[in-house]
Design a protein around this motif. Structure first.
Motif, PDB file in Angstrom:
ATOM      1  N   ARG A   1       0.874   3.201   3.639  1.00 63.20           N
ATOM      2  CA  ARG A   1       0.032   2.285   2.853  1.00 63.20           C
ATOM      3  C   ARG A   1      -1.445   2.565   3.092  1.00 63.20           C
ATOM      4  O   ARG A   1      -2.255   2.531   2.155  1.00 63.20           O
ATOM      5  CB  ARG A   1       0.349   0.831   3.220  1.00 63.20           C
ATOM      6  CG  ARG A   1       1.561   0.269   2.542  1.00 63.20           C
ATOM      7  CD  ARG A   1       1.651  -1.242   2.725  1.00 63.20           C
ATOM      8  NE  ARG A   1       2.011  -1.638   4.069  1.00 63.20           N
ATOM      9  CZ  ARG A   1       3.252  -1.922   4.462  1.00 63.20           C
ATOM     10  NH1 ARG A   1       4.267  -1.829   3.614  1.00 63.20           N
ATOM     11  NH2 ARG A   1       3.486  -2.311   5.700  1.00 63.20           N
TER      12      ARG A   1
ATOM     13  N   TYR B   1      -2.483   5.637   1.127  1.00 61.63           N
ATOM     14  CA  TYR B   1      -2.527   5.330  -0.301  1.00 61.63           C
ATOM     15  C   TYR B   1      -3.740   4.460  -0.632  1.00 61.63           C
ATOM     16  O   TYR B   1      -4.405   4.653  -1.658  1.00 61.63           O
ATOM     17  CB  TYR B   1      -1.249   4.600  -0.730  1.00 61.63           C
ATOM     18  CG  TYR B   1       0.017   5.432  -0.681  1.00 61.63           C
ATOM     19  CD1 TYR B   1      -0.008   6.805  -0.859  1.00 61.63           C
ATOM     20  CD2 TYR B   1       1.248   4.828  -0.433  1.00 61.63           C
ATOM     21  CE1 TYR B   1       1.155   7.560  -0.802  1.00 61.63           C
ATOM     22  CE2 TYR B   1       2.423   5.574  -0.386  1.00 61.63           C
ATOM     23  CZ  TYR B   1       2.366   6.945  -0.562  1.00 61.63           C
ATOM     24  OH  TYR B   1       3.522   7.682  -0.507  1.00 61.63           O
ATOM     25  N   ALA B   2      -4.036   3.503   0.227  1.00 63.01           N
ATOM     26  CA  ALA B   2      -5.165   2.602  -0.005  1.00 63.01           C
ATOM     27  C   ALA B   2      -6.489   3.360   0.011  1.00 63.01           C
ATOM     28  O   ALA B   2      -7.389   3.088  -0.798  1.00 63.01           O
ATOM     29  CB  ALA B   2      -5.176   1.502   1.054  1.00 63.01           C
TER      30      ALA B   2
ATOM     31  N   CYS C   1      -7.025   5.042  -3.247  1.00 61.10           N
ATOM     32  CA  CYS C   1      -7.492   4.071  -4.243  1.00 61.10           C
ATOM     33  C   CYS C   1      -8.996   3.840  -4.094  1.00 61.10           C
ATOM     34  O   CYS C   1      -9.730   3.796  -5.085  1.00 61.10           O
ATOM     35  CB  CYS C   1      -6.750   2.747  -4.095  1.00 61.10           C
ATOM     36  SG  CYS C   1      -5.034   2.775  -4.640  1.00 61.10           S
TER      37      CYS C   1
ATOM     38  N   ASP D   1     -10.634   2.443  -7.322  1.00 56.04           N
ATOM     39  CA  ASP D   1      -9.583   1.563  -7.840  1.00 56.04           C
ATOM     40  C   ASP D   1      -9.431   0.387  -6.875  1.00 56.04           C
ATOM     41  O   ASP D   1      -8.537   0.354  -6.035  1.00 56.04           O
ATOM     42  CB  ASP D   1      -8.271   2.340  -7.966  1.00 56.04           C
ATOM     43  CG  ASP D   1      -7.110   1.487  -8.449  1.00 56.04           C
ATOM     44  OD1 ASP D   1      -7.348   0.324  -8.852  1.00 56.04           O
ATOM     45  OD2 ASP D   1      -5.958   1.959  -8.388  1.00 56.04           O
TER      46      ASP D   1
ATOM     47  N   ILE E   1      -8.580  -2.673  -7.488  1.00 55.25           N
ATOM     48  CA  ILE E   1      -7.377  -3.473  -7.741  1.00 55.25           C
ATOM     49  C   ILE E   1      -6.176  -2.858  -7.013  1.00 55.25           C
ATOM     50  O   ILE E   1      -5.412  -3.554  -6.334  1.00 55.25           O
ATOM     51  CB  ILE E   1      -7.084  -3.584  -9.244  1.00 55.25           C
ATOM     52  CG1 ILE E   1      -8.295  -4.183  -9.988  1.00 55.25           C
ATOM     53  CG2 ILE E   1      -5.831  -4.426  -9.483  1.00 55.25           C
ATOM     54  CD1 ILE E   1      -8.663  -5.577  -9.541  1.00 55.25           C
ATOM     55  N   GLY E   2      -6.033  -1.541  -7.133  1.00 58.03           N
ATOM     56  CA  GLY E   2      -4.957  -0.854  -6.427  1.00 58.03           C
ATOM     57  C   GLY E   2      -5.103  -0.974  -4.923  1.00 58.03           C
ATOM     58  O   GLY E   2      -4.115  -1.179  -4.200  1.00 58.03           O
ATOM     59  N   PHE E   3      -6.331  -0.877  -4.435  1.00 56.33           N
ATOM     60  CA  PHE E   3      -6.579  -1.033  -3.003  1.00 56.33           C
ATOM     61  C   PHE E   3      -6.110  -2.404  -2.533  1.00 56.33           C
ATOM     62  O   PHE E   3      -5.418  -2.535  -1.512  1.00 56.33           O
ATOM     63  CB  PHE E   3      -8.076  -0.849  -2.716  1.00 56.33           C
ATOM     64  CG  PHE E   3      -8.440  -0.969  -1.271  1.00 56.33           C
ATOM     65  CD1 PHE E   3      -8.339   0.109  -0.412  1.00 56.33           C
ATOM     66  CD2 PHE E   3      -8.896  -2.175  -0.751  1.00 56.33           C
ATOM     67  CE1 PHE E   3      -8.671   0.002   0.934  1.00 56.33           C
ATOM     68  CE2 PHE E   3      -9.235  -2.301   0.585  1.00 56.33           C
ATOM     69  CZ  PHE E   3      -9.127  -1.210   1.423  1.00 56.33           C
TER      70      PHE E   3
ATOM     71  N   GLU F   1      -3.875  -4.331  -3.818  1.00 60.23           N
ATOM     72  CA  GLU F   1      -2.413  -4.456  -3.833  1.00 60.23           C
ATOM     73  C   GLU F   1      -1.804  -3.926  -2.541  1.00 60.23           C
ATOM     74  O   GLU F   1      -0.849  -4.502  -1.999  1.00 60.23           O
ATOM     75  CB  GLU F   1      -1.843  -3.715  -5.042  1.00 60.23           C
ATOM     76  CG  GLU F   1      -2.147  -4.409  -6.375  1.00 60.23           C
ATOM     77  CD  GLU F   1      -1.711  -3.587  -7.577  1.00 60.23           C
ATOM     78  OE1 GLU F   1      -1.259  -2.430  -7.378  1.00 60.23           O
ATOM     79  OE2 GLU F   1      -1.835  -4.094  -8.711  1.00 60.23           O
ATOM     80  N   TRP F   2      -2.348  -2.831  -2.018  1.00 56.95           N
ATOM     81  CA  TRP F   2      -1.847  -2.292  -0.745  1.00 56.95           C
ATOM     82  C   TRP F   2      -2.154  -3.252   0.402  1.00 56.95           C
ATOM     83  O   TRP F   2      -1.351  -3.394   1.345  1.00 56.95           O
ATOM     84  CB  TRP F   2      -2.438  -0.914  -0.469  1.00 56.95           C
ATOM     85  CG  TRP F   2      -1.907   0.154  -1.373  1.00 56.95           C
ATOM     86  CD1 TRP F   2      -2.597   0.876  -2.295  1.00 56.95           C
ATOM     87  CD2 TRP F   2      -0.543   0.606  -1.457  1.00 56.95           C
ATOM     88  NE1 TRP F   2      -1.758   1.746  -2.950  1.00 56.95           N
ATOM     89  CE2 TRP F   2      -0.490   1.605  -2.451  1.00 56.95           C
ATOM     90  CE3 TRP F   2       0.636   0.266  -0.791  1.00 56.95           C
ATOM     91  CZ2 TRP F   2       0.683   2.272  -2.798  1.00 56.95           C
ATOM     92  CZ3 TRP F   2       1.805   0.925  -1.129  1.00 56.95           C
ATOM     93  CH2 TRP F   2       1.826   1.902  -2.116  1.00 56.95           C
TER      94      TRP F   2
END
Length: 375
Positions: free
Chosen positions: A268, A271-272, A275, A280, A282-284, A286-287
């Motif tokens: 995670r 991935y963050a 983002c 991104d 918003i994506g950050f 979410e993680w």
């Protein structure tokens, strides 16, 4: 004894607290973390006193104590041990490098809130003594001395993230740290129109240290079982979630959950960061939310108050991410909030928390600042 901060001191050190955006409880398993040093700090003033005694005064506690350099031993008062432990471990590395000194300490870091006031104190003492006595410690030596002090004199088997962030932090940057190799990358803290607000629950369930050590032991237990089939892994975060899944019916349920959390949280974090690099937010966020769910359901270090605050944000469009931060069982949540709604957010969540728990909520707005420094 009141060693007034207005008296003349030879060295003044500012040592910051830290936040951690994502990558919680993975540092001692060799995972990736994303901390940053903040603008809330401990100020430490040092001067030589030409003796074999160290005199330390806390302005916050209105309390002082003395340390005999020829008889270093643990104190029954916890905050003393952060300082005694640092002196002890400097002496291990650089024998007889410390002489008597006076130290005045003032902090605007909230204690027990998850912003690592302990690492700030340890690193501030190590940095100050290094400067005062020209000991010649490197940044990495200061980091390890501080970590070792917490292990041996305080009794918390922490990883290296907190001390690393306090020493290596840089203004307006996050620190992507590989806790296995200590390779690190400064990531611009570009959140666009969003700001970071901490919400201090003002609760401590007195489990943080004991349960922290238990979680570390549980992770070691998981790795030992995995090593029977996959001996190449030396740290739990190196193991993929796919391999962890092979052990679902082999490991005790709780131990399996701990291992699954570590390996997923490590992914995670990476991935963050992608983002964030791609702007991104918003994506950050979410993680960040997924991190909290893992901490609650798999790692079981959250509590009712933390979960209430995170759950409350799910219905607020201007909050893109929130999670508990720090060791757990109290302390703060970290929240990523649109700049136009920060005041509104505080005004609605504070009374809701008060009504639910009859506890005052303390919001803390933070900016990302530099690591420990001489001023």
């Amino acid at each position: 004894m009141n060693m007034n901060s207005n008296l003349k001191y030879d060295i003044v050190i500012e040592s910051p607290g830290r936040i951690n955006l994502i990558g919680e409880h993975v540092d001692y398993s060799g995972g990736h973390v994303l901390p940053a040093s903040i603008d809330k700090k401990i100020t430490l003033r040092f001067r030589r006193n030409n003796s074999e005694t160290c005199k330390v005064y806390s302005e916050n506690f209105k309390n002082h104590f003395e340390i005999n350099l020829n008889d270093l031993k643990r104190s029954e008062i916890e905050w003393h041990n952060y300082i005694i432990g640092v002196i002890f471990h400097i002496n291990v590395l650089k024998p007889n490098s410390i002489k008597g000194f006076d130290c005045n300490i003032y902090s605007n870091l909230p204690l027990g809130s998850g912003v690592s006031s302990s690492a700030a104190l340890e690193c501030g003492v190590a940095k100050g003594l290094n400067e005062l006595f020209d000991i010649g410690l490197t940044d990495l030596e200061i980091i390890n001395i501080s970590k070792d002090a917490e292990h041996t004199f305080v009794g918390t088997k922490c990883g290296i993230m907190d001390q690393f962030a306090v020493v290596k932090g840089a203004e307006d940057h996050l620190l992507l740290l590989n806790c296995e190799t200590l390779e690190h990358e400064l990531i611009p803290a570009d959140f666009g129109d969003y700001r970071i607000i901490l919400l201090n629950t003002n609760v401590s369930h007195n489990l943080a240290t004991s349960e922290y050590n238990i979680r570390r032991d549980e992770c070691s237990t998981a790795l030992e079982a995995i090593n029977k089939k996959y001996p190449q892994y030396t740290l739990l975060a190196q193991v993929s979630p796919e391999i962890i899944q092979e052990f679902e019916n082999i490991l005790p349920h709780k131990i399996f959950n701990r291992a699954l959390y570590i390996t997923k949280e490590n992914r995670r974090t990476l991935y963050a960061v992608e983002c964030l690099k791609n702007k991104d937010i918003i994506g950050f966020g979410e993680w960040v939310y997924k991190s909290h769910r893992g901490l609650t359901n798999l790692f079981e270090v959250s509590c009712e108050e933390l979960d209430f605050l995170v759950d409350y944000t799910h219905n607020l469009d201007y909050v893109v991410g929130a999670r508990m931060m720090g060791g757990g069982f109290g302390g703060c949540t970290i929240n990523i909030i649109h700049k136009d709604y920060c005041e509104e957010f505080i005004n609605i969540i504070s009374p809701a928390y008060q009504e639910k728990f009859n506890i005052n909520l303390t919001p803390i707005t933070v900016a990302i600042g530099n690591g420990v420094s001489k001023i």
